[in-house]
Design an enzyme around this catalytic site. Structure first.
Site, PDB file in Angstrom:
ATOM      1  N   GLY A 573      40.544 -23.796  31.271  1.00 57.38           N
ATOM      2  CA  GLY A 573      39.215 -23.709  30.683  1.00 57.38           C
ATOM      3  C   GLY A 573      39.302 -23.349  29.218  1.00 57.38           C
ATOM      4  N   GLY A 575      37.055 -21.243  25.922  1.00 63.76           N
ATOM      5  CA  GLY A 575      35.979 -20.340  25.553  1.00 63.76           C
ATOM      6  C   GLY A 575      36.018 -20.027  24.084  1.00 63.76           C
ATOM      7  N   GLY A 576      35.200 -19.036  23.666  1.00 61.88           N
ATOM      8  CA  GLY A 576      35.110 -18.691  22.262  1.00 61.88           C
ATOM      9  C   GLY A 576      36.391 -18.117  21.716  1.00 61.88           C
ATOM     10  CG  PHE A 577      40.150 -15.074  22.717  1.00 67.67           C
ATOM     11  CD1 PHE A 577      40.108 -14.016  21.811  1.00 67.67           C
ATOM     12  CD2 PHE A 577      41.379 -15.437  23.257  1.00 67.67           C
ATOM     13  CE1 PHE A 577      41.270 -13.346  21.451  1.00 67.67           C
ATOM     14  CE2 PHE A 577      42.543 -14.773  22.911  1.00 67.67           C
ATOM     15  CZ  PHE A 577      42.491 -13.717  21.993  1.00 67.67           C
ATOM     16  N   GLY A 578      39.541 -18.854  22.947  1.00 66.24           N
ATOM     17  CA  GLY A 578      40.557 -19.895  22.950  1.00 66.24           C
ATOM     18  C   GLY A 578      40.661 -20.534  24.313  1.00 66.24           C
ATOM     19  CB  VAL A 580      41.967 -20.039  30.177  1.00 69.91           C
ATOM     20  CG1 VAL A 580      42.634 -19.241  31.283  1.00 69.91           C
ATOM     21  CG2 VAL A 580      40.955 -19.180  29.431  1.00 69.91           C
ATOM     22  CE  LYS A 594      40.365 -14.246  27.103  1.00 68.13           C
ATOM     23  NZ  LYS A 594      39.013 -13.684  27.310  1.00 68.13           N
ATOM     24  CG  ASP A 669      29.335 -13.511  26.508  1.00 65.43           C
ATOM     25  OD1 ASP A 669      28.216 -14.060  26.568  1.00 65.43           O
ATOM     26  OD2 ASP A 669      30.364 -14.109  26.173  1.00 65.43           O
TER      27      ASP A 669
END
Length: 823
Positions: A573, A575-578, A580, A594, A669
């Site tokens: 997947g 996300g905003g962090f990076g 996974v 992640k 969040d």
């Protein structure tokens, strides 16, 4: 109504057997009546010679106070037995009677009487407050040594019991002579509702020649209709032996015998203007509001051109729209639905119209002051549990009435939370040095919001029950209980432990925010009723819900991550962090890695927040952090693997942090993309980079410098004012719930962008629940359960954060939805 003193002089009419009219044609049903002679010796009772009602001792209704007899010099021959004695409460601030076996949601008349009679030999007339449940009823101001004071309230009782409490306000010892409860039909007195009650000011029978109070059995509800005085004889009595063809409508049901008499001015040209009452303010209601009910019936069969027509005014203002003409033998009430207020005295005037040949007439009148009954009692489960603790341990503290409400009268050693819209719950109990004997009771485990329990310096025995480990965030003090076993198997007593206070932290909090997430996922499947396959998955989750990868937090190098992920081959997947990535440790355990991307807006601060947080807090419904990587410019987090992806993927294709951590956290969040599912559909929350901690436990909100989170999930107060509270997470979780039910994203294009909260509200306003439920559920769900889930979601997403439920309440309500579906 020359003076409200007639109400206070009810004793003269109500106690003498010769002044009570008892009809011979049968006695009304008295089922549900409670008639208490306060101060009567224990286990004794008697039947009143006139009413045939049974009066009982109050020993079964209260465990406080002492029985006393009034002084002999104040005893009158007309007194009935209930005025010869009182129960006095000199030792407590609040002392209560509990009247049980009631019908929740039903309407009752409750009456209390007081005759001082110098029972204590002090000759000091007391003033004290009376409460009905957790709401103020009235201030009892005893004005004479030898006359009875009476107060009566009509209210709706929410539980199967009601408490009448006497409160010492520092102006004399509270006492009581009698207490009565009478069931009423739900249609009577429509001004009474769940949040409003009526306190009797005056109830008068106008026109009788006898100075007799009309009570039971003439009035089947045992209301006392006091004769209205006519000392100047300027009014003419009119009466009839004919019974009324109607008895003042279903709203009031006035006895026919009351309506068979009336007064009218002797002078046909004179107004009837002697009805008035004086406002009686108190410290709770300095400007009291009033309901007035006037009863009219024509008692003369008018013939020819005879006309009786009059206007009704109060304080000079027209009260009834247009002239009023009483009907022959038809009792009719005229009353205000909205309370009167703003005057120190209210004067009722009946003025004959110019075409009326007869003066005005009136048969009866009632006046009530309005009280609020909106205060909510303590959570029923908590109240039941603490009452059980009081009974079993025979607690001698000032534990009377409701344990939490009103706040100023909360039980000694008991602390509670006080939400604006939800019942209070017990958060702490101090029973140190309270003389407790026996084993630790299971009742303590019923207090689901309790965080502190001090049982030290008692004589408790047996083992510390495991059931206490099921209470979220509970800290218990057991010290100086020599015969209390710390372990049920070895039964090592506290004598072998440190002499200092033993503090045990219960480390298995189960009522958690993320249990809710898991519960909701399961709820979705239960609602959809996917037969035995899903149910077997539920069981498997229950069996393995606590299982997680048992590896200590480890710092990985970037090279190790390359090996684990096979050079970041498989993306799980983004996300905003990076991104996974799927990974395998040396022991074969599957993990999720992640890795921060170059374009990520999340920097070192968010990374460190997540690492520090997840090394301190652990829960079965939080994704476990196995390790991390901070190798030069490479930042990564290694989690347990959640094979079924996110809840968001499933849909389209928070108590632990709040209560059990000190200081508490706000996730910031909460969304379906951050709720991950294991192979057994165990739901776990993820992504803690935006986690925000309160500075201290008592802090009500946190102000942030910037807005973070996901559009569609942000609470209004956070989005507009950067004010962050636990209720901000509650709002986000409400959006998650609506996504579960509707299958819609948080922001719909319909065709303009609209939040799923508003969309749901609009759909419900125009149709039924089926209009909002995900069509893929194919109507294979329990409608009642879904309604309740949606109701919970809409409460969570309310605009005012203080009116949103806590996550603890959300858990309880969702569990109730599951029970409904299983029934």
């Amino acid at each position: 109504m020359a003076s409200p003193l007639w109400l206070l002089l009810i004793l003269a009419a109500a106690t003498a057997g010769s002044v009570m009219r008892v009809r011979a044609q049968g006695t009304p049903d008295s089922t549900g009546f409670i008639s208490i002679d306060c101060g009567l010796p224990e286990k004794s009772s008697y039947v009143d010679a006139t009413t045939k009602l049974t009066y009982v001792s109050d020993d079964g209704f209260t465990d406080a106070g002492a029985n006393r007899n009034i002084s002999a010099e104040y005893i009158k021959p007309s007194f009935t037995k209930r005025y010869l004695n009182v129960r006095s409460f000199p030792d407590a601030v609040r002392s209560c009677y509990t009247l049980g076996s009631l019908m929740p949601g039903s309407k009752y008349l409750i009456r209390a009487t007081f005759l001082y009679g110098n029972y204590d030999g002090l000759g000091r007339l007391p003033v004290f407050d009376l409460h009905i449940g957790v709401n103020f009823w009235t201030t009892v101001n005893v004005t004479t040594l030898h006359q009875a004071e009476l107060t009566e309230v009509i209210t709706i009782v929410q539980d199967d019991f009601v408490q009448v409490c006497l409160v010492n306000t520092g102006s004399g010892t509270p006492f009581i002579s009698g207490l009565d409860l009478r069931p009423l039909k739900s249609t009577l007195y429509p001004q009474v509702n769940a949040t409003q009650g009526l306190v009797l000011h005056n109830r008068n029978n106008i026109g009788p020649s006898e100075e007799a109070a009309i009570k039971y059995p003439d009035d089947p509800y045992d209301r006392a209709w006091i004769p209205w005085s006519n000392p100047t004889r300027e009014f003419l009595e009119i009466s009839t032996e004919m019974k009324m063809k109607s008895v003042a409508s279903v709203y009031f049901e006035v006895p026919s015998i009351v309506m068979q008499t009336a007064f009218t001015p002797r002078d046909a040209s004179k107004n009837f203007d002697d009805i008035y009452w004086v406002a009686v303010p108190n410290h709770v209601y300095p400007a009291p509001e009033y309901i007035c009910i006037l009863y009219f019936a024509e008692l003369q069969n008018l013939s020819g051109n005879a006309v009786r027509r009059f206007n009704i005014t109060i304080n000079g203002k027209l009260w009834y729209p247009g002239p009023y003409t009483p009907l022959y033998l038809h009792a009719n009430p005229v009353y205000n639905e909205r309370p009167l207020y703003g005057s120190s005295q209210y004067n009722v005037t009946l003025t004959a119209t110019s075409d009326s040949t007869l003066p005005p007439i009136i048969n009866a009148v009632e006046v009530f002051s309005v009280i609020s009954t909106a205060n909510v009692a303590t959570d029923p489960q908590d109240a039941s549990a603490i009452t059980g603790i009081k009974a079993k341990y025979q607690v001698k503290k000032n534990w009377m009435g409701d344990p939490c409400v009103p706040k100023i009268l909360a039980w000694d050693g008991v602390s509670c939370n006080y939400a604006l819209s939800d019942p209070s719950k017990i958060t702490a109990i101090n029973l140190s040095a309270s003389g407790l004997n026996g084993e630790i009771l299971f009742y303590f485990s019923k207090l689901t919001s309790i965080g502190y329990l001090d049982l030290s310096h008692n004589k408790l025995t047996g083992s510390i029950p495991d059931v206490l480990s099921h209470v979220s965030s509970l800290k218990v003090m057991y010290g100086d209980n020599p015969n209390l076993c710390s372990n049920s198997n070895t039964c090592q007593t506290t004598k072998k432990m440190s002499n200092s206070m033993l503090v045990t932290y219960i480390t298995v909090p189960i009522v958690a925010l993320f249990v809710v997430a898991g519960t909701v996922v399961l709820l979705l499947f239960v609602i959809r009723n996917k037969s035995a396959v899903i149910r077997s998955g539920v069981k498997q989750q229950n069996d393995n819900g606590h299982k997680c990868v048992q590896i200590e937090n480890h710092q990985f190098t970037y090279r190790e991550l390359e090996v684990i992920t096979n050079n970041f081959q498989r993306v799980l997947g983004r996300g905003g962090f990076g991104s996974v990535y799927d990974g395998i440790l040396e022991d074969g355990s599957q993990v999720a890695v992640k890795l921060q991307s170059v374009s990520s807006n999340h920097g070192v601060r968010e990374f460190l927040t997540e690492v520090k947080t997840l090394t301190k807090i652990h829960h079965k419904n939080l994704v476990s952090l196995i390790g991390y990587c901070k190798d030069r410019n490479h930042l990564a987090l290694v989690y347990e693997h959640m094979s079924e992806g996110s809840l968001e993927q499933k849909l389209r294709g928070l108590e632990y942090l709040h209560k059990s951590c000190s200081p508490p956290f706000v996730h910031r969040d909460v969304k379906t993309a951050n709720i991950l599912l294991s192979a057994n559909l165990v739901a776990k929350i993820a992504d803690f980079g935006l986690l925000k901690a309160f500075k201290c436990d008592g802090e009500t909100h946190v102000s942030t410098a910037r807005l973070v989170g996901t559009h569609g999930y942000l609470a209004p107060e956070y989005a507009s004012a950067l004010q962050l509270t636990e209720k901000s997470d509650v709002y986000s979780f409400g959006v998650v719930l609506l996504e579960l039910v509707t299958g819609q994203p948080p922001i719909l294009q319909d065709p303009q962008p609209i939040n799923v909260v508003q969309w749901t509200q609009q759909c419900l306003a125009q149709g039924e629940i089926e209009d909002v439920v995900d069509k893929r559920m194919l109507n294979d769900y329990d409608v009642n359960a879904v309604w309740k889930v949606v109701d919970v979601a809409l409460k969570c997403t309310g605009q005012e954060p203080t009116r949103r439920p806590t996550m603890t309440d959300v858990v309880a309500r969702l569990q109730e939805c599951l029970r409904i579906n299983d029934e």
